[in-house]
Design a protein around this motif. Structure first.
Motif, short mmCIF file in Angstrom:
data_model
loop_
_atom_site.label_atom_id
_atom_site.label_comp_id
_atom_site.label_asym_id
_atom_site.label_seq_id
_atom_site.Cartn_x
_atom_site.Cartn_y
_atom_site.Cartn_z
N MET A 99 0.84 -1.20 0.00
CA MET A 99 0.00 0.00 0.00
C MET A 99 0.87 1.25 0.00
O MET A 99 1.90 1.30 0.67
CB MET A 99 -0.91 0.02 1.24
N ASN A 100 0.44 2.23 -0.73
CA ASN A 100 1.15 3.50 -0.77
C ASN A 100 0.47 4.48 0.17
O ASN A 100 -0.76 4.54 0.23
CB ASN A 100 1.15 4.05 -2.20
N ILE A 101 1.26 5.24 0.91
CA ILE A 101 0.68 6.17 1.88
C ILE A 101 -0.25 7.19 1.20
O ILE A 101 -1.25 7.60 1.77
CB ILE A 101 1.80 6.89 2.67
N SER A 102 0.06 7.54 -0.05
CA SER A 102 -0.78 8.52 -0.76
C SER A 102 -2.15 7.96 -1.13
O SER A 102 -3.07 8.71 -1.43
CB SER A 102 -0.06 9.01 -2.02
N GLU A 103 -2.28 6.62 -1.10
CA GLU A 103 -3.55 5.97 -1.41
C GLU A 103 -4.28 5.49 -0.16
O GLU A 103 -5.28 4.78 -0.24
CB GLU A 103 -3.29 4.79 -2.34
N THR A 104 -3.75 5.90 0.99
CA THR A 104 -4.30 5.44 2.26
C THR A 104 -5.48 6.29 2.72
O THR A 104 -5.43 7.52 2.67
CB THR A 104 -3.21 5.48 3.35
N ILE A 105 -6.54 5.62 3.13
CA ILE A 105 -7.67 6.26 3.81
C ILE A 105 -7.74 5.61 5.19
O ILE A 105 -8.09 4.44 5.30
CB ILE A 105 -8.99 6.08 3.05
N ALA A 106 -7.35 6.35 6.22
CA ALA A 106 -7.15 5.75 7.54
C ALA A 106 -8.15 6.24 8.57
O ALA A 106 -8.49 7.42 8.62
CB ALA A 106 -5.73 6.04 8.03
N LEU A 107 -8.59 5.31 9.40
CA LEU A 107 -9.31 5.63 10.63
C LEU A 107 -8.27 5.70 11.73
O LEU A 107 -7.51 4.75 11.93
CB LEU A 107 -10.31 4.54 10.98
N VAL A 108 -8.21 6.80 12.46
CA VAL A 108 -7.23 6.94 13.53
C VAL A 108 -7.95 7.23 14.84
O VAL A 108 -8.50 8.33 15.04
CB VAL A 108 -6.21 8.06 13.23
N THR A 109 -8.00 6.25 15.73
CA THR A 109 -8.61 6.49 17.03
C THR A 109 -7.61 7.23 17.91
O THR A 109 -6.40 7.04 17.81
CB THR A 109 -9.04 5.18 17.72
N GLY A 110 -8.12 8.10 18.76
CA GLY A 110 -7.22 8.95 19.54
C GLY A 110 -6.46 9.91 18.63
O GLY A 110 -5.38 10.38 18.97
N GLY A 111 -7.05 10.22 17.48
CA GLY A 111 -6.35 11.00 16.46
C GLY A 111 -6.32 12.49 16.70
O GLY A 111 -5.74 13.23 15.89
N ALA A 112 -6.91 12.97 17.79
CA ALA A 112 -6.96 14.41 18.04
C ALA A 112 -5.78 14.93 18.83
O ALA A 112 -5.65 16.14 19.03
CB ALA A 112 -8.26 14.77 18.76
N SER A 113 -4.89 14.03 19.29
CA SER A 113 -3.73 14.49 20.06
C SER A 113 -2.66 13.41 20.05
O SER A 113 -2.90 12.27 19.65
CB SER A 113 -4.12 14.82 21.51
N GLY A 114 -1.47 13.78 20.50
CA GLY A 114 -0.39 12.82 20.72
C GLY A 114 0.01 12.01 19.51
O GLY A 114 0.16 12.52 18.40
N LEU A 115 0.17 10.70 19.73
CA LEU A 115 0.61 9.79 18.67
C LEU A 115 -0.39 9.73 17.52
O LEU A 115 -0.01 9.66 16.35
CB LEU A 115 0.83 8.39 19.24
N GLY A 116 -1.67 9.75 17.86
CA GLY A 116 -2.71 9.71 16.83
C GLY A 116 -2.70 10.95 15.95
O GLY A 116 -2.80 10.85 14.73
N GLU A 117 -2.56 12.11 16.57
CA GLU A 117 -2.50 13.36 15.79
C GLU A 117 -1.31 13.35 14.84
O GLU A 117 -1.43 13.74 13.68
CB GLU A 117 -2.41 14.56 16.72
#
Length: 255
Positions: free
Chosen positions: A1-19
Motif C-alpha cells: 500500500m502507498n501512503i498517498s492511497e491510504t484512507i485511515a481511521l485513527v482512534t485517539g487521532g486528536a492528540s499525541g501519537l494519533g494526531e
C-alpha cells in the motif's frame, strides 16, 4: 500500500501519537478520519488540515458509536483501507497501597478502553475492510495497534495498564492469522517514553531526566517518529503479525 492511497481511521487521532499519524498521512497525500472524544481538538485539526480529513466524535468502547464513525468515513471517502488504534488511557495504582486494594473499577476501566476498545474497533472496521477491492499484491487493508513497552517491562503501579497493553500484544498474531485470507495485515507498535499529553504536567527538568534513561537517542521520543513507523508499516507488505518496540533500546526498571 502507498501512503498517498491510504484512507485511515485513527482512534485517539486528536492528540499525541494519533494526531502525529493523521498529520503524516495528510502531508503525504492520504486521507484520514479522526475518531476521538476530544471534540475541540478534532475540529481544530480538520480546520487546519483541510478537506482530506474528517472528525467524528467516537467512544471506542461503544459499538454504535464506532459503527457511526465507520459509516461517516465511508460516506465521506467511499471506503477505508487502514486503521490506526491510538486511543487509550493510563493509570498508576498499586495492587495494594496503604493497606488498601487496587480499585477494581479502575482496573476494569483501563482494560475496557485500552484493550476491549481496541478490539471493538478492529472487529467492526475489519468487517467492512474484507470487501475492499484488493490491490496488485492482494492487500485489502492494514490495522496498526498501539501497545507500550509496559506490556513487557511493567513498572510498579502499572498492573492495569500493563495488562491492557499486554493483551494488545497477545491478540496481534491471532488476529493477523484470522484476517490473512482477506489480505488484511495486523501490526502493533509498542512505544517507549514519548512526548505525549501524559508528560505535559512534568517540568522540563523531569522530562530531560526521563529522556536520559533511553540508551540512544537519549531523549523522549517525538510523536512524528510514531507516525513515521506507521507509514513504514502501511507501505511494507511483509510486516504482519508482529509487535515492534519503538523505544530507543530502553528496558524499564521497576520504578
Amino acid at each position: 500500500m502507498n501512503i498517498s492511497e491510504t484512507i485511515a481511521l485513527v482512534t485517539g487521532g486528536a492528540s499525541g501519537l494519533g494526531e502525529a499519524t493523521v498529520r503524516n498521512i495528510i502531508e503525504n497525500g492520504g486521507k484520514a478520519a479522526i475518531l476521538d472524544l476530544a471534540e475541540e481538538n478534532g475540529k481544530r485539526l480538520v480546520e487546519e488540515l483541510g478537506e482530506n480529513v474528517i472528525y467524528v466524535k467516537t467512544n471506542v468502547t461503544d459499538e454504535a458509536s464506532v459503527q457511526n464513525a465507520l459509516n461517516e468515513t465511508v460516506q465521506k471517502f467511499g471506503s477505508y483501507n487502514a486503521v490506526v488504534n491510538c486511543a487509550g488511557i493510563g493509570l498508576a495504582q498499586k495492587t495494594v497501597s496503604r493497606n488498601k486494594a487496587h480499585d477494581l473499577q479502575d482496573f476494569v476501566k483501563v482494560i475496557n478502553i485500552n484493550l476491549i476498545g481496541t478490539f471493538n474497533v478492529i472487529r467492526l472496521a475489519a468487517e467492512q475492510m474484507v470487501v475492499n477491492e484488493p490491490n496488485d499484491q492482494g492487500e485489502r487493508g492494514v490495522i496498526i495497534n498501539t501497545a507500550s513497552v509496559a506490556a513487557f517491562d511493567g513498572q510498579i503501579g502499572q498492573a492495569a495498564y500493563s495488562a491492557s497493553k499486554g493483551g494488545i500484544v497477545g491478540m496481534t498474531l491471532p488476529i493477523a492469522r484470522d484476517l490473512a485470507k482477506s489480505g488484511i495485515r495486523v501490526v502493533t507498535i509498542a512505544p517507549g517514553l514519548f512526548e505525549t499529553p501524559l508528560f505535559n504536567t512534568l517540568s522540563e527538568e523531569a522530562r530531560v531526566a526521563l529522556g536520559k534513561q533511553v540508551p540512544f537517542p537519549s531523549r523522549l521520543g517525538v510523536p512524528a517518529e510514531y507516525g513515521q513507523l506507521a507509514q513504514a508499516i502501511i507501505e511494507n507488505p511483509m510486516l504482519n503479525g508482529e509487535t515492534i518496540r519503538l523505544d530507543g533500546a530502553i528496558r524499564m526498571q521497576p520504578k
